[in-house]
Design an enzyme around this catalytic site. Sequence first.
Site, mmCIF file in Angstrom:
data_model
loop_
_atom_site.group_PDB
_atom_site.id
_atom_site.type_symbol
_atom_site.label_atom_id
_atom_site.label_comp_id
_atom_site.label_asym_id
_atom_site.label_seq_id
_atom_site.Cartn_x
_atom_site.Cartn_y
_atom_site.Cartn_z
ATOM 1 N N PHE A 98 -13.086 9.385 -12.241
ATOM 2 C CA PHE A 98 -12.713 8.365 -11.262
ATOM 3 C C PHE A 98 -13.614 8.511 -10.049
ATOM 4 C CE2 PHE A 98 -9.305 5.293 -10.697
ATOM 5 C CZ PHE A 98 -8.810 5.208 -11.979
ATOM 6 N N GLN A 123 -8.138 -0.373 2.447
ATOM 7 C CA GLN A 123 -9.088 -0.236 1.340
ATOM 8 C C GLN A 123 -9.249 -1.547 0.581
ATOM 9 O OE1 GLN A 123 -8.265 2.359 -2.396
ATOM 10 N NE2 GLN A 123 -9.982 3.254 -1.297
ATOM 11 N N HIS A 125 -10.543 -2.747 -2.858
ATOM 12 C CA HIS A 125 -10.904 -2.198 -4.171
ATOM 13 C C HIS A 125 -12.027 -3.051 -4.744
ATOM 14 C CE1 HIS A 125 -10.695 -0.935 -8.315
ATOM 15 N NE2 HIS A 125 -9.748 -0.057 -8.046
ATOM 16 N N LEU A 149 -6.042 -6.739 -10.024
ATOM 17 C CA LEU A 149 -6.851 -5.534 -10.146
ATOM 18 C C LEU A 149 -7.297 -5.221 -11.566
ATOM 19 C CD1 LEU A 149 -7.753 -3.218 -8.187
ATOM 20 C CD2 LEU A 149 -6.064 -1.837 -9.370
ATOM 21 N N GLU A 205 -10.298 1.103 -11.632
ATOM 22 C CA GLU A 205 -11.534 1.868 -11.609
ATOM 23 C C GLU A 205 -11.723 2.655 -12.908
ATOM 24 O OE1 GLU A 205 -12.044 3.573 -7.652
ATOM 25 O OE2 GLU A 205 -12.524 5.446 -8.674
ATOM 26 N N ARG A 213 -14.653 3.943 -3.274
ATOM 27 C CA ARG A 213 -14.434 2.500 -3.268
ATOM 28 C C ARG A 213 -15.055 1.779 -2.083
ATOM 29 N NH1 ARG A 213 -8.174 2.882 -5.324
ATOM 30 N NH2 ARG A 213 -8.776 3.372 -7.456
ATOM 31 N N HIS A 254 -6.392 -3.660 -1.144
ATOM 32 C CA HIS A 254 -5.702 -2.830 -2.129
ATOM 33 C C HIS A 254 -4.745 -1.803 -1.540
ATOM 34 C CE1 HIS A 254 -5.154 -0.880 -5.958
ATOM 35 N NE2 HIS A 254 -5.667 0.254 -5.532
ATOM 36 N N ARG A 271 -9.331 6.058 0.765
ATOM 37 C CA ARG A 271 -8.633 6.851 -0.248
ATOM 38 C C ARG A 271 -9.436 6.913 -1.542
ATOM 39 N NH1 ARG A 271 -5.476 5.644 -4.650
ATOM 40 N NH2 ARG A 271 -5.064 3.455 -4.170
HETATM 41 C C1 LIG Z 1 -2.470 -2.928 -8.976
HETATM 42 C C2 LIG Z 1 -2.467 -1.542 -8.416
HETATM 43 C C3 LIG Z 1 -2.984 -0.477 -9.143
HETATM 44 C C4 LIG Z 1 -2.973 0.809 -8.615
HETATM 45 N N1 LIG Z 1 -3.484 1.840 -9.374
HETATM 46 C C5 LIG Z 1 -3.421 3.098 -8.881
HETATM 47 C C6 LIG Z 1 -3.865 4.216 -9.671
HETATM 48 O O1 LIG Z 1 -4.268 4.078 -10.822
HETATM 49 N N2 LIG Z 1 -3.814 5.448 -9.135
HETATM 50 C C7 LIG Z 1 -3.342 5.667 -7.869
HETATM 51 O O2 LIG Z 1 -3.308 6.816 -7.434
HETATM 52 N N3 LIG Z 1 -2.898 4.637 -7.105
HETATM 53 C C8 LIG Z 1 -2.913 3.376 -7.589
HETATM 54 N N4 LIG Z 1 -2.452 2.345 -6.812
HETATM 55 C C9 LIG Z 1 -1.809 2.639 -5.524
HETATM 56 C C10 LIG Z 1 -0.408 3.190 -5.770
HETATM 57 O O3 LIG Z 1 0.130 2.611 -6.918
HETATM 58 C C11 LIG Z 1 0.523 2.903 -4.610
HETATM 59 O O4 LIG Z 1 -0.065 3.260 -3.391
HETATM 60 C C12 LIG Z 1 1.824 3.702 -4.758
HETATM 61 O O5 LIG Z 1 2.367 3.496 -6.031
HETATM 62 C C13 LIG Z 1 2.828 3.352 -3.693
HETATM 63 O O6 LIG Z 1 4.056 3.973 -4.004
HETATM 64 P P1 LIG Z 1 5.262 3.940 -2.975
HETATM 65 O O7 LIG Z 1 6.391 4.673 -3.613
HETATM 66 O O8 LIG Z 1 4.805 4.387 -1.650
HETATM 67 O O9 LIG Z 1 5.622 2.389 -2.820
HETATM 68 P P2 LIG Z 1 6.055 1.208 -3.929
HETATM 69 O O10 LIG Z 1 5.923 1.731 -5.290
HETATM 70 O O11 LIG Z 1 5.341 0.050 -3.490
HETATM 71 O O12 LIG Z 1 7.599 1.120 -3.631
HETATM 72 C C14 LIG Z 1 8.093 0.574 -2.422
HETATM 73 C C15 LIG Z 1 9.595 0.525 -2.514
HETATM 74 O O13 LIG Z 1 10.127 0.180 -1.231
HETATM 75 C C16 LIG Z 1 11.119 -0.790 -1.374
HETATM 76 N N5 LIG Z 1 11.165 -1.543 -0.119
HETATM 77 C C17 LIG Z 1 10.139 -2.097 0.574
HETATM 78 N N6 LIG Z 1 10.596 -2.705 1.682
HETATM 79 C C18 LIG Z 1 11.942 -2.518 1.697
HETATM 80 C C19 LIG Z 1 12.976 -2.919 2.580
HETATM 81 N N7 LIG Z 1 12.741 -3.635 3.676
HETATM 82 N N8 LIG Z 1 14.249 -2.570 2.268
HETATM 83 C C20 LIG Z 1 14.517 -1.856 1.137
HETATM 84 N N9 LIG Z 1 13.567 -1.460 0.272
HETATM 85 C C21 LIG Z 1 12.302 -1.785 0.559
HETATM 86 C C22 LIG Z 1 10.749 -1.593 -2.595
HETATM 87 O O14 LIG Z 1 11.897 -2.161 -3.168
HETATM 88 C C23 LIG Z 1 10.138 -0.518 -3.489
HETATM 89 O O15 LIG Z 1 11.157 0.086 -4.259
HETATM 90 C C24 LIG Z 1 -2.449 1.045 -7.334
HETATM 91 C C25 LIG Z 1 -1.914 -0.004 -6.600
HETATM 92 C C26 LIG Z 1 -1.940 -1.292 -7.125
HETATM 93 C C27 LIG Z 1 -1.404 -2.404 -6.262
#
Ligand SMILES: Cc1cc2nc3c(=O)[nH]c(=O)nc-3n(C[C@H](O)[C@H](O)[C@H](O)COP(=O)(O)OP(=O)(O)OC[C@H]3O[C@@H](n4cnc5c(N)ncnc54)[C@H](O)[C@@H]3O)c2cc1C
Length: 600
Positions: free
Chosen positions: A116, A248, A250, A260, A263, A294, A361, A402
């Site tokens: 990666f 970022q 992507h 997306l 990568e 990136r 991203h 990142r």
């Molecule tokens: C398409 C895509 C591909 C990716 N691929 C990778 C990868 O291969 N490797 C990598 O390391 N990273 C990757 N990333 C980045 C990574 O997936 C995310 O940064 C990470 O999963 C975020 O996790 P999180 O738990 O912080 O938030 P999320 O998984 O976004 O969860 C947020 C949570 O908060 C809740 N929430 C939000 N606002 C409120 C509110 N007001 N009240 C109550 N609940 C709320 C939502 O319901 C949800 O449950 C990718 C991102 C995307 C978009």
Amino acid sequence: MQTHQYDVIIVGAGGAGMRAALESSTRARTAVISKLYPTRSHTGAAQGGMCAALANVEEDNWEWHTFDTVKGGDYLVDQDAAEVMAKEAIDAVLDLEKMGLPFNRTPEGKIDQRRFGGHTRNHGEAAVRRACYAADRTGHMILQTLYQNCVKQDVEFFNEFYVLDLILDKDLAIEDVPEGEEVAVAGVVAYDLASGEIHVFRAKSVVLATGGAGKIFKTTSNAHTLTGDGMALALRRGLPLEDMEFFQFHPTGLAGLGILLSEAARGEGGILRNGDGERFMERYAPTIKDLAPRDIVARSMANEVREGRGAGPNKDYVLLDLTHLEPAHIDAKLPDITEFARTYLGIEPYTEPVPVYPTAHYAMGGVPTNITTEVLRNNTDVVKGLFAAGEVACVSVHGSNRLGTNSLLDINVFGKRAGVAAAEYAAGATIVEMPENATSAVVAQLEAMRQRPDGERVADLRRELQETMDRGAQVFRTSESLTETLTVIQGLQERFSRVSVQDKGKMFNTDLLEAVELGFLLDIAEVVVVGALSREESRGGHFREDFPDRDDANFMSHTMAYRRRTDGADVDAAGIPPHETRLDTKPVVVTRYQPMERKY
Ligand SMILES: Cc1cc2nc3c(=O)[nH]c(=O)nc-3n(C[C@H](O)[C@H](O)[C@H](O)COP(=O)(O)OP(=O)(O)OC[C@H]3O[C@@H](n4cnc5c(N)ncnc54)[C@H](O)[C@@H]3O)c2cc1C
């Protein structure tokens, strides 16, 4: 109105929130509040992988991983935090394996690893295989695994509950609280989508795990729900946001759509070509080429297009070429993303290169925390009982850019830490009294938007915001483009005070909640642009054409953005109250690696 009481409330059921819940719920009475059903969280959309220096297929160690993270972040990374992440990465992967996650395997049965961007052997010598993965649906597998384990452990969920306010015992957006004086969390106010009822959750500890804010941009890989809620809630109560100017882009979003393509496509051998068929990354990053970090790849692509070497009828994208890979290899390792190319662009990746262009991203910035995930209210004091982890937070492991696969890692390492820390704090704490008017701001805002017979439309304001951010605050930025963007945002904030929703009902009123989310987006966009304007240098994901070099003498520090209300009052109607945004700085923690020029 209903009131609930818990030791620990976790806001968000993505990877960070559920990883925290698995720890906290065995130690303290815990509830998870999520606006989405947990398995719909954006973590489930993550594709490529989660890195850890397991050294299963090539020599590797956590120290190289730390170095790559620091260099990848253009030296704005807090190095103590990066060390924690790289060291704890190995257990984070093994924890998931024990929970049942079906990782891809080597022929010997070990967890397989792929290349990666920016992950190297021996401080940049060559690309290294560090990303653990489950085809190109790693995030899906992580989210499902965590949810299954939460169910097994009887974690309590409040699904489709929107948290709309964070309650502290002192409102720092209005009050002056001297350094050193204690400020504590009291709980959150939430809105139940099904009934339209307000619920108050009192708690000793609150963990923010609400994810990112990609929807401030039009072209983005992020889900519609990534509206920066947790960041905006903190900002509105007077807490700082750190390094928000670093967003970022992507490199490989499907051209024109932003969806997306991981990568991992380049990790598995994919190559970027310009309109002339040239492998242009050889000119920008001679050593690791297409697997440069990136920020560098995205900028190189945008530059090819600007200089007239783009592909397609308008020369406005470049091409991701997988045609030299075996179809069987593509099917085994990249099944989902190649299907996206077929479905959304009608392109057959076996035989045709895929049109791609950078897409917004990931938010490198967020709610500042220390390495125990406690939320900071200034450069030294923490808010008692308040924690944050995942994309909403800025523990500063990503600095100004990142590395791919470091976020799935971040949410597991710091999600776990947050769960432990929140439960341990709750064990020795008492519940803080909620102020009597704790729900009045939220209720007034919702009622104003619902009852206003006619007014500005949410969809119009959101579209204008996203378009202006794409125009003025994307890969290339200038003082002029940012100033213009800020003026538009301020105009939109003023119009937002007259916003009205069409659905006037109580049950399942998503119209109303989209209006609330638009308010969050406007808050976050403003902080991004104000920070970007004042950072007169180029570093990581933030590129200023008028200041194209990194300037360590003046800008080797974190940005801390604070919002103060200037009318001294609470929000009493829809709209963003009169406020000022103040910027401060915070020193970067340097342990082992002195800043160097960043070459790949
Ligand atoms: C398409 C895509 C591909 C990716 N691929 C990778 C990868 O291969 N490797 C990598 O390391 N990273 C990757 N990333 C980045 C990574 O997936 C995310 O940064 C990470 O999963 C975020 O996790 P999180 O738990 O912080 O938030 P999320 O998984 O976004 O969860 C947020 C949570 O908060 C809740 N929430 C939000 N606002 C409120 C509110 N007001 N009240 C109550 N609940 C709320 C939502 O319901 C949800 O449950 C990718 C991102 C995307 C978009």
